[in-house]
Write an enzyme that holds these catalytic residues in place. Structure first.
Site, PDB file in Angstrom:
ATOM      1  N   CYS A  45       0.813  -1.185  -0.146  1.00 42.27           N
ATOM      2  CA  CYS A  45      -0.054   0.147   0.164  1.00 42.27           C
ATOM      3  C   CYS A  45       0.819   1.158  -0.102  1.00 42.27           C
ATOM      4  O   CYS A  45       0.568   2.107  -0.520  1.00 42.27           O
ATOM      5  CB  CYS A  45      -0.990  -0.054   1.113  1.00 42.27           C
ATOM      6  SG  CYS A  45      -1.977  -1.419   1.301  1.00 42.27           S
TER       7      CYS A  45
HETATM    8  C1  BEZ Z   1       0.409  -4.601   1.832  1.00 43.46           C
HETATM    9  O1  BEZ Z   1       0.067  -3.712   1.539  1.00 43.46           O
HETATM   10  O2  BEZ Z   1       1.764  -4.798   1.822  1.00 43.46           O
HETATM   11  C2  BEZ Z   1      -0.661  -5.635   2.137  1.00 43.46           C
HETATM   12  C3  BEZ Z   1      -1.690  -5.191   2.988  1.00 43.46           C
HETATM   13  C4  BEZ Z   1      -2.383  -6.033   3.420  1.00 43.46           C
HETATM   14  C5  BEZ Z   1      -2.540  -7.595   3.045  1.00 43.46           C
HETATM   15  C6  BEZ Z   1      -1.314  -7.891   2.100  1.00 43.46           C
HETATM   16  C7  BEZ Z   1      -0.470  -6.987   1.973  1.00 43.46           C
END
Ligand code: BEZ
Length: 219
Positions: A45
């Site tokens: 994210c």
């Molecule tokens: C991420 O942004 O890395 C992430 C967020 C939620 C679940 C898996 C990855």
């Protein structure tokens, strides 16, 4: 509720990092991209929201506002924005919606299927929004939707390309072929008869088949 292309995008009021908004009023007369991410302070994210911050001038040029969303409160978004700028090199100048009560997430069907026995209710993991993107037109209708799993970062250059295609369709009633890029030839949509096409495209078109009418991209 599941949403469909051409449906009116649900209107809502929400807290954002730039104050309270009423969504349709916030969109105004232009286009909008509403995109959700699973959780603040997570790695994929962080890269996604930083990339969108860098692309914002491109969306501005296309009369399009962008707005992020997760189930985190706006205070968390504001703290996380500092990390995004520090690590990705772009300040987040677009608003981020805080949706801890899942109002918008539910209205836009952004939550994943619950896991296990539904009597146990939602867990923290399946209360997080998946990676959704909605392209919304000035008429507040949904023009396009994308849904990615939490584990896959999106290609926001593709979202920009998708927006350009939707805007061309709205303005000129043309469609874009496979892997089309800005400036390349486009296709006259089947709903436009040859008679009408002659008026709209006086330079004519190439038609390797009667249903495949190819014209230079209109300005
Ligand atoms: C991420 O942004 O890395 C992430 C967020 C939620 C679940 C898996 C990855």
């Amino acid at each position: 509720m599941s949403l469909r292309i051409n449906a009116t995008a649900p209107d809502f009021e929400a807290e954002t990092t730039q104050g309270k908004i009423k969504f349709h009023d916030w969109i105004g007369d232009g286009w909008a991209i509403l995109f959700s991410h699973p959780k603040d302070f997570t790695p994929v994210c962080t890269t996604e929201l930083g990339y969108m911050a860098g692309l914002k001038p491109e969306f501005d040029r296309r009369n399009t506002k962008i707005i992020g969303l997760s189930v985190d409160p706006v205070d968390n978004h504001a703290k996380w924005a500092k990390d995004i700028e520090e690590t990705q090199g772009h300040a987040v100048t677009y608003p981020m919606i805080g949706d801890p009560e899942l109002k918008v997430a539910k209205a836009y069907d952004m939550l994943p299927e619950t896991e296990g026995d539904s009597s146990e209710g939602r867990t923290a993991a399946d209360n997080a929004t998946v990676r959704s993107v909605f392209v919304i037109g000035p008429d507040k209708k949904i023009k396009a939707m994308l849904t990615y799993p939490m584990s896959t970062g999106r290609n926001f250059d593709e979202v920009l390309r998708l927006l350009e295609s939707c805007q061309l369709t709205a303005k000129h009633q043309v469609a874009t072929p496979v892997n089309w890029k800005q400036g390349e030839d486009v296709i006259i949509v089947p709903a436009v008869s040859d008679e009408v096409a002659k008026e709209r495209f006086p330079g004519g078109w190439k038609a390797p088949k009667p249903y495949l009418r190819i014209v230079p991209q209109p300005k």
